[in-house]
Design a protein around this motif. Structure first.
Motif, mmCIF file in Angstrom:
data_model
loop_
_atom_site.group_PDB
_atom_site.id
_atom_site.type_symbol
_atom_site.label_atom_id
_atom_site.label_comp_id
_atom_site.label_asym_id
_atom_site.label_seq_id
_atom_site.Cartn_x
_atom_site.Cartn_y
_atom_site.Cartn_z
ATOM 1 N N THR A 1 0.978 -1.188 -0.041
ATOM 2 C CA THR A 1 -0.022 0.093 0.088
ATOM 3 C C THR A 1 0.913 1.272 0.037
ATOM 4 N N ASN A 2 2.133 1.219 0.027
ATOM 5 C CA ASN A 2 2.859 2.460 0.387
ATOM 6 C C ASN A 2 2.866 3.314 -1.045
ATOM 7 N N ILE A 3 2.877 2.541 -2.143
ATOM 8 C CA ILE A 3 3.146 3.155 -3.432
ATOM 9 C C ILE A 3 1.620 3.870 -3.676
ATOM 10 N N ALA A 4 0.512 3.192 -3.251
ATOM 11 C CA ALA A 4 -0.795 3.509 -3.558
ATOM 12 C C ALA A 4 -0.934 5.015 -2.665
ATOM 13 N N LEU A 5 -0.504 4.950 -1.387
ATOM 14 C CA LEU A 5 -0.510 5.874 -0.214
ATOM 15 C C LEU A 5 0.221 7.342 -1.164
ATOM 16 N N VAL B 1 -3.058 4.640 -13.760
ATOM 17 C CA VAL B 1 -4.013 4.021 -13.026
ATOM 18 C C VAL B 1 -5.044 4.693 -12.512
ATOM 19 N N PRO B 2 -6.489 4.159 -12.493
ATOM 20 C CA PRO B 2 -7.554 4.674 -11.876
ATOM 21 C C PRO B 2 -7.237 4.675 -10.494
ATOM 22 N N MET B 3 -7.423 5.687 -9.569
ATOM 23 C CA MET B 3 -7.092 5.641 -7.969
ATOM 24 C C MET B 3 -8.085 4.565 -7.540
ATOM 25 N N GLU B 4 -9.188 3.955 -7.969
ATOM 26 C CA GLU B 4 -9.984 2.737 -7.470
ATOM 27 C C GLU B 4 -8.902 1.518 -7.250
ATOM 28 N N HIS B 5 -8.052 1.451 -8.454
ATOM 29 C CA HIS B 5 -7.310 0.308 -8.592
ATOM 30 C C HIS B 5 -5.775 0.482 -7.955
ATOM 31 N N ALA B 6 -5.655 1.547 -7.338
ATOM 32 C CA ALA B 6 -4.303 1.979 -7.014
ATOM 33 C C ALA B 6 -3.572 0.947 -6.130
ATOM 34 N N GLY B 7 -4.254 0.234 -5.207
ATOM 35 C CA GLY B 7 -3.694 -0.608 -4.260
ATOM 36 C C GLY B 7 -3.330 -1.790 -4.970
ATOM 37 N N ALA B 8 -4.312 -2.338 -5.672
ATOM 38 C CA ALA B 8 -4.133 -3.594 -6.529
ATOM 39 C C ALA B 8 -2.851 -3.498 -7.349
ATOM 40 N N ILE B 9 -2.798 -2.245 -8.335
ATOM 41 C CA ILE B 9 -1.297 -2.203 -8.859
ATOM 42 C C ILE B 9 -0.272 -1.986 -8.221
ATOM 43 N N GLY B 10 -0.402 -1.169 -7.448
ATOM 44 C CA GLY B 10 0.861 -0.995 -6.191
ATOM 45 C C GLY B 10 1.392 -2.421 -5.918
ATOM 46 N N GLY B 11 0.456 -3.151 -5.557
ATOM 47 C CA GLY B 11 0.866 -4.537 -4.860
ATOM 48 C C GLY B 11 1.383 -5.387 -6.071
ATOM 49 N N MET B 12 1.153 -5.336 -7.319
ATOM 50 C CA MET B 12 1.622 -5.854 -8.527
ATOM 51 C C MET B 12 3.053 -5.112 -8.702
ATOM 52 N N ILE B 13 3.202 -3.969 -8.304
ATOM 53 C CA ILE B 13 4.512 -3.292 -8.600
ATOM 54 C C ILE B 13 5.495 -4.110 -7.748
ATOM 55 N N ALA B 14 5.079 -4.272 -6.336
ATOM 56 C CA ALA B 14 5.911 -4.943 -5.191
ATOM 57 C C ALA B 14 5.994 -6.272 -5.703
ATOM 58 N N LEU B 15 5.107 -7.140 -6.338
ATOM 59 C CA LEU B 15 5.171 -8.323 -6.639
ATOM 60 C C LEU B 15 6.315 -8.456 -7.680
ATOM 61 N N THR B 16 6.264 -7.627 -8.630
ATOM 62 C CA THR B 16 7.186 -7.620 -9.967
ATOM 63 C C THR B 16 8.586 -7.517 -9.243
ATOM 64 N N ARG B 17 8.923 -6.839 -8.341
ATOM 65 C CA ARG B 17 10.253 -6.329 -7.607
ATOM 66 C C ARG B 17 10.593 -7.678 -6.856
#
Length: 465
Positions: free
Chosen positions: A116-120, A382-398
């Motif tokens: 959630t840090n990237i989404a915040l 990214v639409p803000m309603e999906h910010a957490g999901a995509i932020g999690g995917m960024i962390a997953l790719t890392r």
């Protein structure tokens, strides 16, 4: 939000980014010690590290999705709390089973604030500040990854094993207090639509099996019975996940967002860059010790060139991405990492100590030019309603890129047998040649995505005309 509140909010977020990577590497040096302390086998003790990383990786998209639904601040801050409490409790473990269970709880907390840090940052900071903020966070990630193993080695030499889990607790307490005090409560209202728990479960199992297969492929042998069963399970779960998601009105992963070239190409670049980074960070120490015959202490000092340059260039590239175009920065970063791979592949045995340090610095600078602009670029689309999901995917790719890079590098050096003879210079060259090819694939994907964006932009301008 005042400047003071932004400052302390960023300190809290960056401390979390630092701690999650610091605690991932601090235990590695002491794994043999745990076999004596708890009278267990090394294969079981290794799960202190492997299990921690596996739980984080498998939970990242799910925690990001929960953040979209219940609020990113809630997930982030209570993740800090869970992480801090479990860090204290794990130090009082009396059995290896108890230690592993509490380490899993610690990983759940880390996944909550990593996802959630990237989404915040994307939601709470103005557009003109996001890139610089993500650059600072990437610096915290680099420093955590760099200092974790160093601190672990010092604790193993001078202190008892409990301090491996207690050393960071004061920082975690500070971060938790700052997070609850300064991260504003600008949460979305709870959504009435149900969360796709079946899709979430299938995806977590899929990620777990993939990472387990990659992590153990070289040790088990890629054609072994156990590995073939794992690969079969991955294929079945992948089919089941896609089949299930197609039938959901609100799927677990926002597939429409992944169709945006900026998002899909950005995630690919994130994965590729961490594969390249870990190829260098995992393989080069073997070369320095076995072929260049430098001391372990000297090798450790030389390897710090990578995270130091990443830490220096990360904030700069984030600042530049707020003011200028992102695409040239990422091209430059991939080019720098590719140039480093080329030098290592062609002239490895002829390089002096200073020249190897320069190549490591070049790779670190390249990573610094990629990480924060790429993350900012993805979240911008990214639409803000999906910010957490995509932020999690960024962390997953890392995390996935780090695992794949390590597994690929070690596998190419040693083949399928963990008992293989010392790698030859040609084996090291082959690893870096593979890195060069991976870098070329990243450059091609990034160029092609830019071409698609320009084509789409021209089409929109024609429609408006």
């Amino acid at each position: 939000m005042s400047q003071r509140q932004r400052f302390f909010m960023m300190i809290a977020i960056c401390l979390g980014a630092f701690l999650s990577h610091f605690t991932a590497g601090i235990v590695n040096v002491s794994l043999p010690q745990f076999t004596y302390i708890f009278q267990t086998e090394l294969a079981i003790a290794q799960w202190i590290t492997t299990g921690y990383l596996l739980v984080i990786a498998s939970l990242l998209p799910f925690m990001g999705k929960l953040g979209d639904r219940y609020g990113h601040r809630v997930l982030h801050n209570y993740g800090f709390l869970l992480f801090t409490v479990s860090s204290v409790l794990v130090a009082f473990s009396t059995t290896i089973t108890m230690l592993l269970m509490l380490r899993i709880v610690q990983a759940i907390g880390a996944a909550m604030f990593q996802a959630t840090n990237i989404a915040l940052i994307a939601i709470l900071l103005p557009k003109e500040m996001r890139g610089r903020a993500m650059g600072i966070m990437s610096t915290a990630v680099a420093l955590g990854g760099m200092t974790g193993p160093i601190a672990g080695g010092m604790i193993a030499s001078w202190l008892s094993w409990e301090w491996l889990f207690l050393i960071h607790v004061p920082v975690a307490i500070l971060a938790t207090g700052l997070a609850f005090r300064y991260i504003p409560s600008l949460e979305q209202t709870r959504r009435t639509r149900s969360l796709d728990l079946v899709g979430a479960g299938l995806f977590m199992l899929l990620v777990s099996l993939v990472i387990t297969a990659i992590s153990n492929g070289n040790r088990w042998g890629w054609a072994s019975e156990g590995m073939l069963i794992l690969i079969g399970g991955v294929l079945v779960l992948a089919w089941a996940f896609v089949w299930w998601e197609r039938g959901q009105s609100v799927p677990f992963l926002p597939m429409a967002v992944f169709r945006l070239s900026a998002v899909s190409s950005g995630l690919f670049i994130s994965f590729t860059s961490f594969v390249l980074a870990n190829l260098v960070l995992v393989v080069l120490p073997f070369y320095l010790l076995d072929q260049a015959h430098v001391s372990p202490l000297t090798a450790g000092y030389m390897m710090t060139a990578y995270p130091l340059l990443l830490a220096l260039t990360g904030p700069f590239s984030g600042w530049a991405s707020d003011r200028y175009r992102v695409r040239p920065l990422i091209f430059a970063g991939l080019g720098a990492m590719g140039a480093g791979m080329t030098v290592l592949a062609i002239w490895l045995e002829a390089l002096s100590t200073v020249e190897i340090i320069a190549v490591l610095a070049l790779a670190g600078a390249g990573m610094g030019l990629i990480a924060s602009p790429n993350n900012s670029y993805i979240m911008r689309h990214v639409p803000m309603e999906h910010a957490g999901a995509i932020g999690g995917m960024i962390a997953l790719t890392r995390n996935a890129g780090m695992v794949v890079g390590a597994a690929l590098g070690l596998g190419m050096m040693n083949g399928d047998s963990s008992q293989a003879a010392q790698p030859t210079i040609d084996a090291y060259r082959a690893v870096f040649e593979a890195g060069g090819l991976i870098c070329l694939s990243g450059l091609f994907v990034w160029w092609y995505a830019g071409r698609l964006e320009r084509k789409k932009k021209r089409g929109t301008e024609v429609e408006k005309a």
